[in-house]
Design an enzyme around this catalytic site. Sequence first.
Site, mmCIF file in Angstrom:
data_model
loop_
_atom_site.group_PDB
_atom_site.id
_atom_site.type_symbol
_atom_site.label_atom_id
_atom_site.label_comp_id
_atom_site.label_asym_id
_atom_site.label_seq_id
_atom_site.Cartn_x
_atom_site.Cartn_y
_atom_site.Cartn_z
ATOM 1 N N HIS B 319 13.646 -6.802 5.568
ATOM 2 C CA HIS B 319 12.515 -5.878 5.538
ATOM 3 C C HIS B 319 11.882 -5.982 4.164
ATOM 4 C CE1 HIS B 319 10.117 -2.274 5.769
ATOM 5 N NE2 HIS B 319 10.426 -2.153 7.042
ATOM 6 N N ARG B 339 2.962 1.311 4.354
ATOM 7 C CA ARG B 339 1.886 0.317 4.274
ATOM 8 C C ARG B 339 0.869 0.549 5.383
ATOM 9 N NH1 ARG B 339 4.803 -4.705 5.112
ATOM 10 N NH2 ARG B 339 6.605 -3.370 5.484
#
Lengths: 226, 543
Positions: B319, B339
């Site tokens: 990740h 994000r």
Amino acid sequence: MEEEKVKIFIMGKAYQVPKGLTIMKAMEYAGYQFIRGCGCRGGFCGACGTVYRMPDDYRLLVGLACQTVVEDGMYLTQIPVFPGNKATYDVEELRPVLSDILKLYPELTRCLGCNTCTKACPQDLDVMNYMAAAMRGDIARAADMSFDCLMCGLCAARCPAETVQYNIAILLRRVYGRHIAPRAEHLAARVEEILDGAFDESLDEVMRLSRAELEALYNQRDIEPE
Amino acid sequence: MGYPPRMYELIKAVEATRQRRYDERHPRLSPEGKQQLLEKFHPDYRPDTMRPVKVGVSRGTVMPHELVDVLESWSRLDPEKFPLDKIDYDVDVLIIGGGGAGASAALMANENGADVLLATKLRLGDANTMMAQGGIQAADKPNDSPTLHYLDVMGGGGFANKPELVRALVQDAPLVIKWLEDLGCMFDKEPDGTMTTQHGGGTCRKRMHAARDYSGAEIMRTLRDEVKNREIPVLEFSPAVELLSDGEGTCTGAVLMNLETREFLIVRAKTVVVSTGGFGRLHIADFPTTNHYGATADGLVMVYRLGGRLVFLDATQFHPTGAAYPEQIVGLLITEKVRGLGAQLVNIHGEQFVYPLETRDAVSSAIIRECVERKKGIVTETGQYGVWLDSPMIEQIHGEGTILRSLPAMYRQYARFGIDMRKTPILVFPTLHYQNGGVDIRDDTSVTTVENLFVAGETSGGVHGRNRLMGNSLLDVVVFGRRAGVAAARKARHVESGHLSLAHVSDYHKELEDAGLPKDRISPILLPSYTRHQAVPGANPAV
């Protein structure tokens, strides 16, 4: 360089552990391999509820072992499981009204308003007031206020009225989600379409594509603006 | 606490460029550019992290060292001596693993009339499912379709995915969201009931459903509550240590071990579902991990010994945004939703270096490149690399209060260490997140090479190809968990309880011996070891 150590008491026994570790990592440093009292290690699962006390202070404090940093003199024990009452029910059949909740958890009304549960919550939830909302029959508010509950059980462990806040809270959230929250109509419509086979043909089609064709289609697909 | 003064100095560079960056869109990678980036910087492509496994049905296949170590290990049971005559539980369906897949399987097997036993290593619900923050994908909006979802999954997976599994995933997706809604899951919704959905890396439509940033926790606790309400028998702290077979490769049950008393329990079952999760806690390539304490590849080990084929296990998902500071939470997940809500990734000079919503493998590689090759990362006091994730942008884009409302878990995580992510950026570096591959299954989760055995969730492989998209693992566990429960219950109706044998373990041991592998390795390992004490010569601490 010698790392700075603090002295902690794990279930009454003293250990020197490096400063700055979480309780969980400090216990592992001391040599414990967890079976209970350790789960996600990231503050989401409620497996590592811990009760502790600092020197010269009578008050009991709480925290999650994976999220709380050790301090010198900390005297701690974990409460990895609490044998709280759990009602069983069919959420479908419940009505979003106080009387249905009280049938399952009559002890809800025993709340003394002492606020001990709120002080015991490692998530800093306003437990007493979501219980108060529940007692007023405001299920939506109680569901919202209790949403971040990890179900560690520390509230119930400390409750003088022996209510099981965390189990009552999930009941309220499920009743809210099932019976009060507005339903997603587009979802129900899509489910119908899928059951009618509306996408079967187009899925068959993409499954038949060669890798190159599929790649081309992928690279050309339009992307919904943010 | 909070950041040391040196880091507050560095943060000024991020603040200095923030205003300009609002309107700046970093270009997306071209397909070729992405491939080059992966080959040069993704840990999967590092030759020193893997080797071919020497034994078993997939022998010769390259996998990470840490996984090969547990595959090339001996059983906890001596198959020649261990008695199998006293049966402790005799059931239709045994489910091994109590995460999202296991709980879904238990509910559906129960609904299909089976006598079910669920055994799990830790508590029911102790699983990566509980930790998934960002959300769950489903094509349920009018501008979306399962076919578009299919394209995204295939593209994200490098077009290597097993198509029948992808079809099952995308077609069932709206069905499982509806199922969860009916169970009372509190999804984020607009006032009229419309699901609030966002983009995730690699999606062409906004189809990420969430429950604040406790999406997995909300799903898991609902499923767990329902398992309890239906009074399905659950054995906690009782991991399986070996599957049982009829001596001819058909699965007939399992041996469990009570973790606390070390008592062994024998379960005879007509069908078995393995849903034990992935291998994150093996710390592939020495990375920290976002994974749950119990993610030690137990299912892979047991299924492999019984002849289950393993696929795509050379593809590990890192990740892009694991916490890199403070030290106490290094490796923990910073959800992609940060994000998704507009926070950019920037280097030590406050400059963007990658489009923030490329697929995870690409963003991870770009961060590693920024730190290792370009030397534009930040190095913490403990020598940890990181880049900035500019979280304060979220509040400026979506309004004050967005972080508390949409990312309460994240906010709380940092506030505990004196960092207010609404006001200061946070430091991130890739972390081991997901096992993309696993046991080869069909779309009803039956194992392609073993009868009466089903595998669902992260233990299985193929649906995500070489790289899973955000929001497709929660979906995977519920879709295939449900399918496993249905298939295992239906199959059990036509199966007689079988003979119990460990013959396959004898055969496997013989292979290990023939390959000359060391005898001191035992698996499944069940619990990772993080204790400090090493063995002392001349002292045996075993009780």
